[in-house]
Scaffold this motif. Structure first.
Motif, PDB file in Angstrom:
ATOM      1  N   ARG A  70      -2.448  -6.918  -8.181  1.00  0.00           N
ATOM      2  CA  ARG A  70      -3.592  -7.742  -8.961  1.00  0.00           C
ATOM      3  C   ARG A  70      -4.436  -8.866  -8.360  1.00  0.00           C
ATOM      4  N   ARG A  71      -3.582  -9.729  -7.438  1.00  0.00           N
ATOM      5  CA  ARG A  71      -4.122 -10.356  -6.634  1.00  0.00           C
ATOM      6  C   ARG A  71      -5.136 -10.008  -5.441  1.00  0.00           C
ATOM      7  N   LEU A  72      -4.380  -8.799  -4.716  1.00  0.00           N
ATOM      8  CA  LEU A  72      -5.146  -8.299  -3.484  1.00  0.00           C
ATOM      9  C   LEU A  72      -6.588  -7.456  -4.047  1.00  0.00           C
ATOM     10  N   LYS A  73      -6.234  -6.835  -5.434  1.00  0.00           N
ATOM     11  CA  LYS A  73      -7.827  -6.081  -5.954  1.00  0.00           C
ATOM     12  C   LYS A  73      -8.502  -7.303  -6.299  1.00  0.00           C
ATOM     13  N   ALA A  74      -8.039  -8.379  -6.830  1.00  0.00           N
ATOM     14  CA  ALA A  74      -9.045  -9.447  -7.423  1.00  0.00           C
ATOM     15  C   ALA A  74      -9.851 -10.055  -6.049  1.00  0.00           C
ATOM     16  N   ASP A  75      -9.382  -9.989  -4.708  1.00  0.00           N
ATOM     17  CA  ASP A  75     -10.151 -10.643  -3.600  1.00  0.00           C
ATOM     18  C   ASP A  75     -10.888  -9.612  -2.880  1.00  0.00           C
ATOM     19  N   PRO A  76     -12.151  -9.915  -3.028  1.00  0.00           N
ATOM     20  CA  PRO A  76     -13.219  -8.888  -2.362  1.00  0.00           C
ATOM     21  C   PRO A  76     -12.738  -8.447  -1.055  1.00  0.00           C
ATOM     22  N   ALA A  77     -12.382  -9.461  -0.261  1.00  0.00           N
ATOM     23  CA  ALA A  77     -11.784  -9.238   1.145  1.00  0.00           C
ATOM     24  C   ALA A  77     -10.653  -8.100   1.154  1.00  0.00           C
ATOM     25  N   SER A  78      -9.948  -8.108   0.145  1.00  0.00           N
ATOM     26  CA  SER A  78      -8.717  -7.104   0.317  1.00  0.00           C
ATOM     27  C   SER A  78      -8.576  -5.973  -0.575  1.00  0.00           C
ATOM     28  N   SER A  79      -9.639  -5.984  -1.667  1.00  0.00           N
ATOM     29  CA  SER A  79      -9.668  -5.160  -2.929  1.00  0.00           C
ATOM     30  C   SER A  79      -9.914  -3.584  -2.420  1.00  0.00           C
ATOM     31  N   GLY A  80     -10.361  -3.249  -1.200  1.00  0.00           N
ATOM     32  CA  GLY A  80     -10.526  -1.881  -0.818  1.00  0.00           C
ATOM     33  C   GLY A  80      -9.381  -1.347  -0.016  1.00  0.00           C
ATOM     34  N   ILE A  81      -8.365  -1.953   0.275  1.00  0.00           N
ATOM     35  CA  ILE A  81      -7.296  -1.673   0.935  1.00  0.00           C
ATOM     36  C   ILE A  81      -6.115  -0.831  -0.086  1.00  0.00           C
ATOM     37  N   PRO A  82      -6.210   0.388   0.288  1.00  0.00           N
ATOM     38  CA  PRO A  82      -5.070   1.280  -0.738  1.00  0.00           C
ATOM     39  C   PRO A  82      -3.842   0.690  -0.855  1.00  0.00           C
ATOM     40  N   VAL A  83      -3.325   0.743  -2.022  1.00  0.00           N
ATOM     41  CA  VAL A  83      -1.846   0.036  -2.302  1.00  0.00           C
ATOM     42  C   VAL A  83      -1.255   1.246  -2.739  1.00  0.00           C
ATOM     43  N   ILE A  84       0.112   1.683  -1.981  1.00  0.00           N
ATOM     44  CA  ILE A  84       0.892   2.534  -2.909  1.00  0.00           C
ATOM     45  C   ILE A  84       2.296   1.767  -3.042  1.00  0.00           C
ATOM     46  N   PHE A  85       2.693   1.952  -4.451  1.00  0.00           N
ATOM     47  CA  PHE A  85       3.889   1.507  -4.900  1.00  0.00           C
ATOM     48  C   PHE A  85       5.038   2.220  -4.358  1.00  0.00           C
ATOM     49  N   LEU A  86       6.168   1.682  -3.854  1.00  0.00           N
ATOM     50  CA  LEU A  86       7.219   2.547  -3.669  1.00  0.00           C
ATOM     51  C   LEU A  86       8.221   1.712  -4.629  1.00  0.00           C
ATOM     52  N   THR A  87       9.050   2.378  -5.555  1.00  0.00           N
ATOM     53  CA  THR A  87       9.951   1.643  -6.340  1.00  0.00           C
ATOM     54  C   THR A  87      10.999   2.381  -6.941  1.00  0.00           C
ATOM     55  N   ALA A  88      12.060   1.612  -7.301  1.00  0.00           N
ATOM     56  CA  ALA A  88      13.160   2.802  -8.009  1.00  0.00           C
ATOM     57  C   ALA A  88      12.731   2.741  -9.529  1.00  0.00           C
ATOM     58  N   LYS A  89      11.671   1.963 -10.069  1.00  0.00           N
ATOM     59  CA  LYS A  89      11.238   2.229 -11.479  1.00  0.00           C
ATOM     60  C   LYS A  89      10.751   3.578 -11.609  1.00  0.00           C
ATOM     61  N   GLU A  93       5.614   4.354 -18.083  1.00  0.00           N
ATOM     62  CA  GLU A  93       4.856   2.970 -18.394  1.00  0.00           C
ATOM     63  C   GLU A  93       4.754   2.213 -17.022  1.00  0.00           C
ATOM     64  N   ASP A  94       5.650   2.504 -16.112  1.00  0.00           N
ATOM     65  CA  ASP A  94       5.768   1.566 -14.797  1.00  0.00           C
ATOM     66  C   ASP A  94       4.692   2.325 -14.008  1.00  0.00           C
ATOM     67  N   GLU A  95       4.655   3.508 -13.972  1.00  0.00           N
ATOM     68  CA  GLU A  95       3.352   4.187 -13.422  1.00  0.00           C
ATOM     69  C   GLU A  95       2.001   3.776 -13.820  1.00  0.00           C
ATOM     70  N   ALA A  96       1.902   3.691 -15.077  1.00  0.00           N
ATOM     71  CA  ALA A  96       0.697   3.625 -15.783  1.00  0.00           C
ATOM     72  C   ALA A  96       0.479   2.053 -15.360  1.00  0.00           C
ATOM     73  N   LYS A  97       1.429   1.137 -15.371  1.00  0.00           N
ATOM     74  CA  LYS A  97       0.985  -0.275 -15.252  1.00  0.00           C
ATOM     75  C   LYS A  97       0.587  -0.326 -13.752  1.00  0.00           C
ATOM     76  N   GLY A  98       1.248   0.052 -12.718  1.00  0.00           N
ATOM     77  CA  GLY A  98       1.043   0.384 -11.467  1.00  0.00           C
ATOM     78  C   GLY A  98      -0.584   0.651 -11.085  1.00  0.00           C
ATOM     79  N   ARG A  99      -0.675   1.612 -11.785  1.00  0.00           N
ATOM     80  CA  ARG A  99      -2.237   2.094 -11.508  1.00  0.00           C
ATOM     81  C   ARG A  99      -3.196   1.462 -12.226  1.00  0.00           C
ATOM     82  N   SER A 100      -2.869   0.534 -13.188  1.00  0.00           N
ATOM     83  CA  SER A 100      -3.683  -0.284 -14.156  1.00  0.00           C
ATOM     84  C   SER A 100      -4.208  -1.550 -13.283  1.00  0.00           C
ATOM     85  N   VAL A 101      -3.207  -1.817 -12.503  1.00  0.00           N
ATOM     86  CA  VAL A 101      -3.414  -2.950 -11.336  1.00  0.00           C
ATOM     87  C   VAL A 101      -4.030  -2.618 -10.246  1.00  0.00           C
TER      88      VAL A 101
END
Length: 125
Positions: A70-89, A93-101
């Protein structure tokens, strides 16, 4: 320009040293890697250096991966960096939340190396 400068930089954010070792080992031949063991450290690294893609764990003490993203995407300097979640979840709904942020992908641990390489390469194009 040397090969090292042309290589993309992947930031690995995970609070488990074994996961960092595994991921850095898989990626080191094709990418420069940086590591952070917390969301706060990840934000500092992104603010102070070039990062082209972030592999982000969700479950970490302190700031979790969702809040870090959320914080990365809120900052114009880092908002364009792709984020890939790696998780045991593994819940939808975990994936939906990840995509929503702002995450572009959601990979489950243990991660398959060919799948990891494919996602990283696709998101760095």
């Amino acid at each position: 320009m040397s090969t090292v400068q042309q290589r993309k930089t992947v930031l690995i954010v995970d609070d488990t040293p074994d996961n960092i070792t595994l991921l850095a080992g898989l990626l080191k031949d094709q990418y420069n890697t940086k590591v952070a063991t917390s969301g706060a450290t990840a934000l500092q690294i992104v603010a102070s250096s070039q990062v082209d893609l972030i592999l982000l764990d969700i479950m970490m003490p302190g700031m979790d991966g969702y809040e870090t993203c959320r914080r990365l995407k809120a900052d114009p300097a880092s908002s364009g960096i792709p984020v890939i979640f790696l998780t045991a979840k593994s819940q939808p709904e975990d994936e939906a939340k990840g995509r929503s942020v702002g995450a572009v992908e959601f990979l489950r641990k243990p991660v398959s190396p060919p799948v990891l390489f494919g996602y990283v390469a696709a998101n760095l194009r």
